[in-house]
Write a protein that holds these residues in place. Sequence first.
Motif, PDB file in Angstrom:
ATOM      1  N   LEU A   1      -9.983  25.719  25.884  1.00 22.54           N
ATOM      2  CA  LEU A   1      -9.856  26.716  26.942  1.00 22.54           C
ATOM      3  C   LEU A   1      -9.277  26.084  28.200  1.00 22.54           C
ATOM      4  O   LEU A   1      -9.464  24.888  28.454  1.00 22.54           O
ATOM      5  N   PRO A   2      -8.579  26.872  29.025  1.00 26.95           N
ATOM      6  CA  PRO A   2      -8.194  26.349  30.334  1.00 26.95           C
ATOM      7  C   PRO A   2      -9.427  26.223  31.215  1.00 26.95           C
ATOM      8  O   PRO A   2     -10.489  26.792  30.917  1.00 26.95           O
ATOM      9  N   SER A   3      -9.326  25.458  32.283  1.00 28.33           N
ATOM     10  CA  SER A   3     -10.329  25.540  33.341  1.00 28.33           C
ATOM     11  C   SER A   3      -9.829  26.553  34.350  1.00 28.33           C
ATOM     12  O   SER A   3      -8.624  26.742  34.528  1.00 28.33           O
TER      13      SER A   3
ATOM     14  N   VAL B   1     -12.243  20.947  41.538  1.00 28.96           N
ATOM     15  CA  VAL B   1     -13.019  20.725  40.312  1.00 28.96           C
ATOM     16  C   VAL B   1     -12.266  21.286  39.117  1.00 28.96           C
ATOM     17  O   VAL B   1     -12.135  20.631  38.073  1.00 28.96           O
ATOM     18  N   ALA B   2     -11.748  22.508  39.262  1.00 33.29           N
ATOM     19  CA  ALA B   2     -11.011  23.138  38.156  1.00 33.29           C
ATOM     20  C   ALA B   2      -9.756  22.344  37.805  1.00 33.29           C
ATOM     21  O   ALA B   2      -9.426  22.170  36.623  1.00 33.29           O
ATOM     22  N   MET B   3      -9.046  21.855  38.825  1.00 32.47           N
ATOM     23  CA  MET B   3      -7.879  21.011  38.565  1.00 32.47           C
ATOM     24  C   MET B   3      -8.281  19.753  37.793  1.00 32.47           C
ATOM     25  O   MET B   3      -7.652  19.380  36.801  1.00 32.47           O
ATOM     26  N   GLY B   4      -9.334  19.100  38.247  1.00 30.90           N
ATOM     27  CA  GLY B   4      -9.774  17.875  37.601  1.00 30.90           C
ATOM     28  C   GLY B   4     -10.202  18.088  36.167  1.00 30.90           C
ATOM     29  O   GLY B   4      -9.928  17.258  35.289  1.00 30.90           O
ATOM     30  N   ALA B   5     -10.843  19.209  35.891  1.00 33.27           N
ATOM     31  CA  ALA B   5     -11.317  19.490  34.530  1.00 33.27           C
ATOM     32  C   ALA B   5     -10.171  19.669  33.550  1.00 33.27           C
ATOM     33  O   ALA B   5     -10.361  19.548  32.341  1.00 33.27           O
ATOM     34  N   ALA B   6      -8.979  19.936  34.067  1.00 35.59           N
ATOM     35  CA  ALA B   6      -7.798  20.072  33.206  1.00 35.59           C
ATOM     36  C   ALA B   6      -6.903  18.843  33.248  1.00 35.59           C
ATOM     37  O   ALA B   6      -5.825  18.841  32.659  1.00 35.59           O
ATOM     38  N   GLY B   7      -7.334  17.817  33.968  1.00 31.37           N
ATOM     39  CA  GLY B   7      -6.541  16.593  34.037  1.00 31.37           C
ATOM     40  C   GLY B   7      -5.422  16.637  35.054  1.00 31.37           C
ATOM     41  O   GLY B   7      -4.462  15.868  34.968  1.00 31.37           O
TER      42      GLY B   7
ATOM     43  N   LEU C   1      -2.416  18.855  37.359  1.00 27.11           N
ATOM     44  CA  LEU C   1      -1.582  20.054  37.472  1.00 27.11           C
ATOM     45  C   LEU C   1      -0.455  20.087  36.440  1.00 27.11           C
ATOM     46  O   LEU C   1       0.605  20.650  36.685  1.00 27.11           O
ATOM     47  N   VAL C   2      -0.677  19.457  35.291  1.00 21.69           N
ATOM     48  CA  VAL C   2       0.370  19.409  34.277  1.00 21.69           C
ATOM     49  C   VAL C   2       0.817  20.816  33.898  1.00 21.69           C
ATOM     50  O   VAL C   2       2.006  21.106  33.788  1.00 21.69           O
ATOM     51  N   ARG C   3      -0.143  21.707  33.724  1.00 20.30           N
ATOM     52  CA  ARG C   3       0.185  23.095  33.419  1.00 20.30           C
ATOM     53  C   ARG C   3      -0.751  23.982  34.222  1.00 20.30           C
ATOM     54  O   ARG C   3      -1.972  23.857  34.115  1.00 20.30           O
ATOM     55  N   SER C   4      -0.195  24.855  35.042  1.00 19.73           N
ATOM     56  CA  SER C   4      -1.011  25.728  35.868  1.00 19.73           C
ATOM     57  C   SER C   4      -0.389  27.109  35.919  1.00 19.73           C
ATOM     58  O   SER C   4       0.818  27.281  35.742  1.00 19.73           O
ATOM     59  N   GLU C   5      -1.225  28.105  36.169  1.00 23.21           N
ATOM     60  CA  GLU C   5      -0.741  29.477  36.256  1.00 23.21           C
ATOM     61  C   GLU C   5      -1.612  30.245  37.234  1.00 23.21           C
ATOM     62  O   GLU C   5      -2.853  30.204  37.151  1.00 23.21           O
TER      63      GLU C   5
ATOM     64  N   ALA D   1      -6.694  33.628  41.654  1.00 21.49           N
ATOM     65  CA  ALA D   1      -7.329  32.965  40.505  1.00 21.49           C
ATOM     66  C   ALA D   1      -6.264  32.130  39.807  1.00 21.49           C
ATOM     67  O   ALA D   1      -5.123  32.559  39.655  1.00 21.49           O
ATOM     68  N   TYR D   2      -6.652  30.935  39.384  1.00 19.99           N
ATOM     69  CA  TYR D   2      -5.741  30.008  38.716  1.00 19.99           C
ATOM     70  C   TYR D   2      -6.341  29.527  37.410  1.00 19.99           C
ATOM     71  O   TYR D   2      -7.570  29.384  37.280  1.00 19.99           O
ATOM     72  N   ALA D   3      -5.465  29.268  36.452  1.00 21.99           N
ATOM     73  CA  ALA D   3      -5.836  28.604  35.201  1.00 21.99           C
ATOM     74  C   ALA D   3      -5.116  27.270  35.133  1.00 21.99           C
ATOM     75  O   ALA D   3      -3.925  27.169  35.459  1.00 21.99           O
ATOM     76  N   PHE D   4      -5.842  26.250  34.712  1.00 20.01           N
ATOM     77  CA  PHE D   4      -5.272  24.903  34.561  1.00 20.01           C
ATOM     78  C   PHE D   4      -5.527  24.437  33.135  1.00 20.01           C
ATOM     79  O   PHE D   4      -6.621  24.592  32.599  1.00 20.01           O
ATOM     80  N   SER D   5      -4.488  23.858  32.521  1.00 20.22           N
ATOM     81  CA  SER D   5      -4.648  23.393  31.143  1.00 20.22           C
ATOM     82  C   SER D   5      -3.744  22.214  30.871  1.00 20.22           C
ATOM     83  O   SER D   5      -2.939  21.828  31.735  1.00 20.22           O
TER      84      SER D   5
END
Length: 262
Positions: A5-7, A231-237, A239-243, A258-262
């Motif tokens: 899942l994304p963060s 925190v959400a950015m860090g949980a996805a490693g 900003l490699v992929r963000s939306e 709202a943002y998704a990071f993966s």
Amino acid sequence: MTTLLPSLFISHGSPMLALSDSPARRFLLALGGQLPRPTAIVVFSAHWETIGTPAVSFAEQPETIHDFGGFPDALFAIQYPAPGAPDIAARAVNLLEQAGFSVKRSALRGLDHGAWVPLSLMYPNADIPTVQISILRGASPAEHLKLGQAVSKLREEGVLIIGSGSLTHNLYELRREGIDAEVPGWVSEFDQWIKARIDHNQLDMLLDYRAQAPSAERNHPTDEHLLPLFVAMGAAGGLVRSERLHASHEYGVLAMDAYAFS
């Protein structure tokens, strides 16, 4: 095979988000169904701050905390009886300690409105085990990035990691005109600056947002509502992929991005 899942970073705005129709509320009502079903949820909310070390809730049946005043009785009547997840809490503690954090364990901490308001819209059946972890009062964005990085492996176990705050949050300047009040330039310039930095993978500038972003201190007199973004950015490693999943404003000064990071 477990779905990764994304963060997420979610702006939870006013507690009235749970009751009042708005674009942000409609977005959250649809969001849960658009994601693979998580095995558990871990929420870092702006409304649980600890000093020095993060705290993790081990509550088996977290209470619904109504940590606000002056709102309609209907809001206080809402309960969100999601079960806790002591096993996920233990995994989170282990991962945080491996990353060098000392960790406090809370046996009884429930879900504050930064957690249960968005979750009650995303997952109204309250049937997904949920753990809350505190953010760190006075700690830097970089430290919160590290906090997210520490628990990122939980995503490999089907856990949805959410940072719940608000992209802008100056309650001293709330507009009396209502939920659809005009958005002042100092708010829109800030949220556009954040989006541009995320889109261009400019993490160093984001971590230094208080010095570099326009009207940073006016949008965040204190920064606890933006720290869950890191925190959400860090949980996805990173900003490699963000939306950016959603963008709207409420009461003029609350950006509900709202943002998704993966």
